[in-house]
Design a protein around this motif. Structure first.
Motif, PDB file in Angstrom:
ATOM      1  N   ALA A  95       0.829  -1.206   0.000  1.00  0.00           N
ATOM      2  CA  ALA A  95       0.000   0.000   0.000  1.00  0.00           C
ATOM      3  C   ALA A  95       0.860   1.250   0.000  1.00  0.00           C
ATOM      4  O   ALA A  95       0.585   2.226  -0.694  1.00  0.00           O
ATOM      5  N   ALA A  96       1.931   1.218   0.807  1.00  0.00           N
ATOM      6  CA  ALA A  96       2.811   2.380   0.873  1.00  0.00           C
ATOM      7  C   ALA A  96       3.528   2.589  -0.448  1.00  0.00           C
ATOM      8  O   ALA A  96       3.789   3.723  -0.859  1.00  0.00           O
ATOM      9  N   ALA A  97       3.865   1.482  -1.130  1.00  0.00           N
ATOM     10  CA  ALA A  97       4.611   1.586  -2.379  1.00  0.00           C
ATOM     11  C   ALA A  97       3.744   2.118  -3.520  1.00  0.00           C
ATOM     12  O   ALA A  97       4.266   2.552  -4.542  1.00  0.00           O
ATOM     13  N   GLU A  98       2.449   2.070  -3.369  1.00  0.00           N
ATOM     14  CA  GLU A  98       1.560   2.511  -4.434  1.00  0.00           C
ATOM     15  C   GLU A  98       1.632   4.015  -4.654  1.00  0.00           C
ATOM     16  O   GLU A  98       1.380   4.503  -5.739  1.00  0.00           O
ATOM     17  N   LEU A  99       1.947   4.763  -3.620  1.00  0.00           N
ATOM     18  CA  LEU A  99       1.939   6.213  -3.700  1.00  0.00           C
ATOM     19  C   LEU A  99       3.322   6.768  -3.389  1.00  0.00           C
ATOM     20  O   LEU A  99       4.061   6.186  -2.607  1.00  0.00           O
ATOM     21  N   PRO A 100       3.662   7.908  -3.975  1.00  0.00           N
ATOM     22  CA  PRO A 100       4.936   8.547  -3.620  1.00  0.00           C
ATOM     23  C   PRO A 100       4.874   9.120  -2.213  1.00  0.00           C
ATOM     24  O   PRO A 100       3.795   9.217  -1.614  1.00  0.00           O
ATOM     25  N   GLU A 101       6.015   9.513  -1.690  1.00  0.00           N
ATOM     26  CA  GLU A 101       6.062  10.138  -0.376  1.00  0.00           C
ATOM     27  C   GLU A 101       5.928  11.646  -0.508  1.00  0.00           C
ATOM     28  O   GLU A 101       6.381  12.246  -1.483  1.00  0.00           O
TER      29      GLU A 101
ATOM     30  N   SER B 232     -12.148   2.080  -4.767  1.00  0.00           N
ATOM     31  CA  SER B 232     -10.740   1.957  -4.404  1.00  0.00           C
ATOM     32  C   SER B 232     -10.562   0.848  -3.368  1.00  0.00           C
ATOM     33  O   SER B 232     -11.323   0.783  -2.399  1.00  0.00           O
ATOM     34  N   PRO B 233      -9.566  -0.012  -3.533  1.00  0.00           N
ATOM     35  CA  PRO B 233      -9.306  -1.044  -2.521  1.00  0.00           C
ATOM     36  C   PRO B 233      -9.025  -0.404  -1.165  1.00  0.00           C
ATOM     37  O   PRO B 233      -8.545   0.735  -1.091  1.00  0.00           O
ATOM     38  N   ALA B 234      -9.308  -1.134  -0.117  1.00  0.00           N
ATOM     39  CA  ALA B 234      -9.119  -0.605   1.230  1.00  0.00           C
ATOM     40  C   ALA B 234      -7.676  -0.169   1.462  1.00  0.00           C
ATOM     41  O   ALA B 234      -7.418   0.857   2.092  1.00  0.00           O
ATOM     42  N   ARG B 235      -6.714  -0.929   0.943  1.00  0.00           N
ATOM     43  CA  ARG B 235      -5.323  -0.560   1.161  1.00  0.00           C
ATOM     44  C   ARG B 235      -4.950   0.712   0.412  1.00  0.00           C
ATOM     45  O   ARG B 235      -4.104   1.478   0.860  1.00  0.00           O
ATOM     46  N   ARG B 236      -5.580   0.941  -0.754  1.00  0.00           N
ATOM     47  CA  ARG B 236      -5.323   2.186  -1.478  1.00  0.00           C
ATOM     48  C   ARG B 236      -5.884   3.377  -0.705  1.00  0.00           C
ATOM     49  O   ARG B 236      -5.240   4.423  -0.591  1.00  0.00           O
ATOM     50  N   LEU B 237      -7.086   3.226  -0.175  1.00  0.00           N
ATOM     51  CA  LEU B 237      -7.677   4.306   0.609  1.00  0.00           C
ATOM     52  C   LEU B 237      -6.836   4.594   1.849  1.00  0.00           C
ATOM     53  O   LEU B 237      -6.621   5.749   2.220  1.00  0.00           O
ATOM     54  N   ALA B 238      -6.335   3.526   2.494  1.00  0.00           N
ATOM     55  CA  ALA B 238      -5.483   3.708   3.667  1.00  0.00           C
ATOM     56  C   ALA B 238      -4.216   4.468   3.290  1.00  0.00           C
ATOM     57  O   ALA B 238      -3.744   5.329   4.045  1.00  0.00           O
ATOM     58  N   ALA B 239      -3.655   4.164   2.117  1.00  0.00           N
ATOM     59  CA  ALA B 239      -2.453   4.862   1.662  1.00  0.00           C
ATOM     60  C   ALA B 239      -2.743   6.333   1.386  1.00  0.00           C
ATOM     61  O   ALA B 239      -1.927   7.206   1.694  1.00  0.00           O
ATOM     62  N   LEU B 240      -3.895   6.620   0.825  1.00  0.00           N
ATOM     63  CA  LEU B 240      -4.290   8.009   0.575  1.00  0.00           C
ATOM     64  C   LEU B 240      -4.434   8.773   1.883  1.00  0.00           C
ATOM     65  O   LEU B 240      -3.998   9.925   2.001  1.00  0.00           O
ATOM     66  N   ARG B 241      -5.051   8.136   2.871  1.00  0.00           N
ATOM     67  CA  ARG B 241      -5.203   8.775   4.180  1.00  0.00           C
ATOM     68  C   ARG B 241      -3.842   9.063   4.808  1.00  0.00           C
ATOM     69  O   ARG B 241      -3.630  10.118   5.404  1.00  0.00           O
ATOM     70  N   ARG B 242      -2.914   8.119   4.674  1.00  0.00           N
ATOM     71  CA  ARG B 242      -1.584   8.321   5.248  1.00  0.00           C
ATOM     72  C   ARG B 242      -0.848   9.461   4.559  1.00  0.00           C
ATOM     73  O   ARG B 242      -0.164  10.257   5.205  1.00  0.00           O
ATOM     74  N   ALA B 243      -0.978   9.534   3.251  1.00  0.00           N
ATOM     75  CA  ALA B 243      -0.324  10.614   2.509  1.00  0.00           C
ATOM     76  C   ALA B 243      -0.877  11.972   2.930  1.00  0.00           C
ATOM     77  O   ALA B 243      -0.137  12.938   3.114  1.00  0.00           O
ATOM     78  N   LEU B 244      -2.193  12.027   3.106  1.00  0.00           N
ATOM     79  CA  LEU B 244      -2.836  13.261   3.536  1.00  0.00           C
ATOM     80  C   LEU B 244      -2.367  13.648   4.938  1.00  0.00           C
ATOM     81  O   LEU B 244      -2.040  14.816   5.204  1.00  0.00           O
ATOM     82  N   ALA B 245      -2.311  12.668   5.823  1.00  0.00           N
ATOM     83  CA  ALA B 245      -1.892  12.942   7.200  1.00  0.00           C
ATOM     84  C   ALA B 245      -0.416  13.315   7.272  1.00  0.00           C
ATOM     85  O   ALA B 245      -0.006  14.123   8.108  1.00  0.00           O
ATOM     86  N   ALA B 246       0.406  12.733   6.404  1.00  0.00           N
ATOM     87  CA  ALA B 246       1.828  13.049   6.396  1.00  0.00           C
ATOM     88  C   ALA B 246       2.063  14.497   5.975  1.00  0.00           C
ATOM     89  O   ALA B 246       2.920  15.189   6.524  1.00  0.00           O
ATOM     90  N   ALA B 247       1.285  14.942   4.999  1.00  0.00           N
ATOM     91  CA  ALA B 247       1.449  16.308   4.493  1.00  0.00           C
ATOM     92  C   ALA B 247       0.816  17.338   5.418  1.00  0.00           C
ATOM     93  O   ALA B 247       1.349  18.436   5.600  1.00  0.00           O
ATOM     94  N   PHE B 248      -0.322  16.975   6.028  1.00  0.00           N
ATOM     95  CA  PHE B 248      -1.064  17.915   6.875  1.00  0.00           C
ATOM     96  C   PHE B 248      -1.517  17.198   8.152  1.00  0.00           C
ATOM     97  O   PHE B 248      -2.679  16.795   8.263  1.00  0.00           O
TER      98      PHE B 248
END
Length: 341
Positions: free
Chosen positions: A18-24, A84-100
């Motif tokens: 899930a983490a690998a799906e999105l950039p940091e 969106s798969p649950a792991r993709r949504l979780a990755a999106l939430r993490r990216a959002l939380a990391a930035a803000f």
């Protein structure tokens, strides 16, 4: 113990995938309310949240906060597809939380099945994605306590205090406010099949004034009036006509909005949507700003600034977007954000 170990390993693998799906992304600066923000109203902003436009969404959020006098009084509502798969949504939430990390934000799940049978192909594949139609359902997705929302696309920057746009007076009747462009050839947004059908084309005859084109990437919406007027059903009606009866338009979710609202939109200054910076929907060529002041830059069209910058073929105006890019690059310093802090 072995079963537990296997389960933990599987969970770790899924988390890594899930983490690998999105950039940091880097953490954005923290923006605080000014001295005059006591009692400031909560500004509700809705945006979509998906992997394809995530980079644009985060830069848009940063631009809003950077230029707001009362950034802590802004609540964001992100709409993500239920497909969106649950792991993709979780990755999106993490990216959002990391930035803000402290951003007041809610993620709402949009049921893509609501529109899958109503979408017809358009001139650009991105316009055919179910999430592109989620703006039609904001009155159902957001809590009833939210009576007004500002909808923003994920390919724009706000370079003014968004509270000025939020405070738009919709008058006694309007459910929607947006910049209008009455010089545009309105007839070109619909096919000959539409204009030759007397029942379809007569839809504009009883409007308050002549219909004008407006871009749906920036809209102030009175959700109470929207709900009372049943506008979601009215928009769905035209999508069903397009899908089942006749091909009456070519441009995704925009034409239904024109069919329902054109001629009854509360006009907003053009400065709040300097759109078309992504070029047309085919070539995505470079464009210049429209004459006049600028409060919002909108890369609507095929060309997106992050893609052109990554490809080493940016347009001149893409340099305005670059300082808001939160993408973490290997070896880059996080203090590059000082330009917008």
């Amino acid at each position: 113990m072995r079963v537990l170990a296997v389960a933990l390993l599987a969970a770790a693998v899924l988390a890594a995938e899930a983490a690998a799906e999105l950039p940091e992304f880097r953490e954005a600066p923290a923006f605080r309310n000014g001295a005059g923000c006591a009692g400031a109203p909560t500004i509700h902003i809705a945006m979509t949240l998906d992997a394809t436009y995530l980079r644009g969404s985060l830069s848009g959020v940063l631009s809003v906060l950077r230029h707001a006098a009362c950034p802590e009084s802004i609540a964001f509502h992100f709409v993500a597809s239920s497909a969106s798969p649950a792991r993709r949504l979780a990755a999106l939430r993490r990216a959002l939380a990391a930035a803000f990390p402290t951003l007041p934000a809610t993620v709402h799940r949009f049921d893509a099945r609501l529109v899958r049978g109503k979408i017809s192909t358009s001139v650009r594949r991105a316009l055919d994605q179910p999430l592109n139609y989620a703006r039609i359902y904001l009155a159902d997705l957001l809590p009833r306590s939210v009576s007004r929302v500002l909808y923003l696309d994920s390919d724009l920057l706000v370079v003014d205090d968004v509270a000025r746009l939020w405070a738009t007076d919709l008058g006694p009747d309007a459910a929607l406010a947006a910049p209008e462009y009455c010089h545009a050839n309105f007839t070109s947004y619909f096919t000959d099949a539409f204009w030759s059908h007397p029942e379809y084309s007569s839809i504009f005859t009883n409007r308050g004034r002549a219909p004008c084109y407006f871009n749906t990437g920036v809209m102030v919406i009175d959700l109470d009036r929207w709900r009372a007027g049943g506008y979601t059903v009215k928009l769905e009606y035209w999508m069903e006509v397009q899908k089942q009866e006749a091909r009456i338009y070519e441009l995704g979710s925009l034409p239904p909005f024109l069919l329902v609202f054109a001629g009854e939109v509360k006009a907003v200054e053009h400065r709040w949507n300097q759109h078309g910076l992504g070029g047309d929907n085919v070539a995505g060529q470079c464009r210049e700003l429209h004459p006049g002041p600028v409060s919002l830059l909108h890369w609507s069209g095929k060309g997106k600034p992050w893609l052109r910058l990554d490809a080493g073929r940016p347009c001149p105006l893409d340099a305005l977007w670059a300082p808001y890019d939160l993408l973490r690059r290997r070896g880059a310093r996080d203090d590059l954000l000082a330009a917008v802090a």
